[in-house]
Scaffold this active site. Structure first.
Site, mmCIF file in Angstrom:
data_model
loop_
_atom_site.group_PDB
_atom_site.id
_atom_site.type_symbol
_atom_site.label_atom_id
_atom_site.label_comp_id
_atom_site.label_asym_id
_atom_site.label_seq_id
_atom_site.Cartn_x
_atom_site.Cartn_y
_atom_site.Cartn_z
ATOM 1 N N VAL A 184 0.843 -1.200 0.000
ATOM 2 C CA VAL A 184 0.000 0.000 0.000
ATOM 3 C C VAL A 184 0.878 1.249 0.000
ATOM 4 C CG1 VAL A 184 -1.817 1.269 1.203
ATOM 5 C CG2 VAL A 184 -1.839 -1.233 1.192
ATOM 6 N N TYR A 185 1.891 1.249 0.852
ATOM 7 C CA TYR A 185 2.792 2.397 0.948
ATOM 8 C C TYR A 185 3.468 2.689 -0.392
ATOM 9 C CZ TYR A 185 7.018 5.013 2.241
ATOM 10 O OH TYR A 185 8.027 5.936 2.306
ATOM 11 N N CYS A 186 4.021 1.663 -1.015
ATOM 12 C CA CYS A 186 4.720 1.859 -2.286
ATOM 13 C C CYS A 186 3.759 2.303 -3.379
ATOM 14 C CB CYS A 186 5.445 0.583 -2.696
ATOM 15 S SG CYS A 186 6.852 0.177 -1.645
#
Length: 214
Positions: A184-186
């Protein structure tokens, strides 16, 4: 002017090179004396305070924005003592639209202007994607992408009318490569790249440069 009327340097865009800086020393190029900068996420021990220190060390007055007032207050006092510039603490939760806009407005008023906005929000939940809850996903998207947009929007309220300024969005190498446990972060950091590119295209002609740092 038609394309046929332009010489090769114009066609290649070489007439837009920053020739005015050729005769300047590197130290002059890095001199930010008199500039006014806002840095979000600046109260802790991480990247935000490092950015605030580097800007202050180059001569800029800085506003440090964070969710815990005593932390940004402490950092601001340290910066003023070390670098001899004006540093002001600003309390705001960057996940709240109204607080973000109020914080940037207060920063501009306290510093006497706004030239640089550094968007450095961080809220990340890591781990296998299939184990994420809705709240985990929402928190990471909010902290890694949405808050970036809030900050840029708030800064543009002041930068566009004056026809000048810089917005720096803090991205990550994860926006371009895969990293386990950070799906999700990437993905959000890939969004930051797209947001930065598109916003830069939209506002550059009006005097505001939008840049990304990974």
């Amino acid at each position: 002017m038609d394309a046929d009327d332009r010489d090769w340097s114009q066609l290649l865009g070489l007439d837009r090179l920053p020739n005015h800086i050729i005769g300047m020393r590197v130290s002059e190029l890095l001199d930010l004396t008199g500039r006014k900068a806002v840095v979000t996420g600046a109260g802790g021990d991480g990247l935000g305070q490092a950015i605030a220190n580097r800007l202050a060390g180059s001569g800029a007055d800085v506003a440090l924005v964070g969710r815990t007032f005593w932390k940004v207050e402490k950092r601001a006092a340290e910066i003023e003592k070390r670098w001899g510039v004006k540093a002001v603490p600003i309390l705001a939760d960057m996940s709240d639209w109204d607080q973000v806009h109020r914080a940037v407005r207060e920063s501009r008023d306290a510093l006497g202007g706004l030239d640089i906005m550094v968007n450095n929000p961080v809220m990340v939940v890591g781990g296998p994607f299939e184990k994420h809850t809705k709240d985990d996903i929402d928190r990471t998207v909010l902290g890694s992408l949405t808050m970036m947009m809030y900050g840029a929007h708030a800064a543009l309220e002041h930068l566009l009318p004056q026809g000048s300024g810089r917005i720096l969005n803090i991205g990550a190498v994860g926006g371009r490569i895969q990293q386990k446990g950070l799906t999700v972060y990437c993905s959000c950091k890939a969004g930051v790249i797209g947001f930065t590119r598109n916003l830069a295209h939209e506002v550059a002609s009006r005097g505001v440069n939008v840049l990304g740092v990974a």
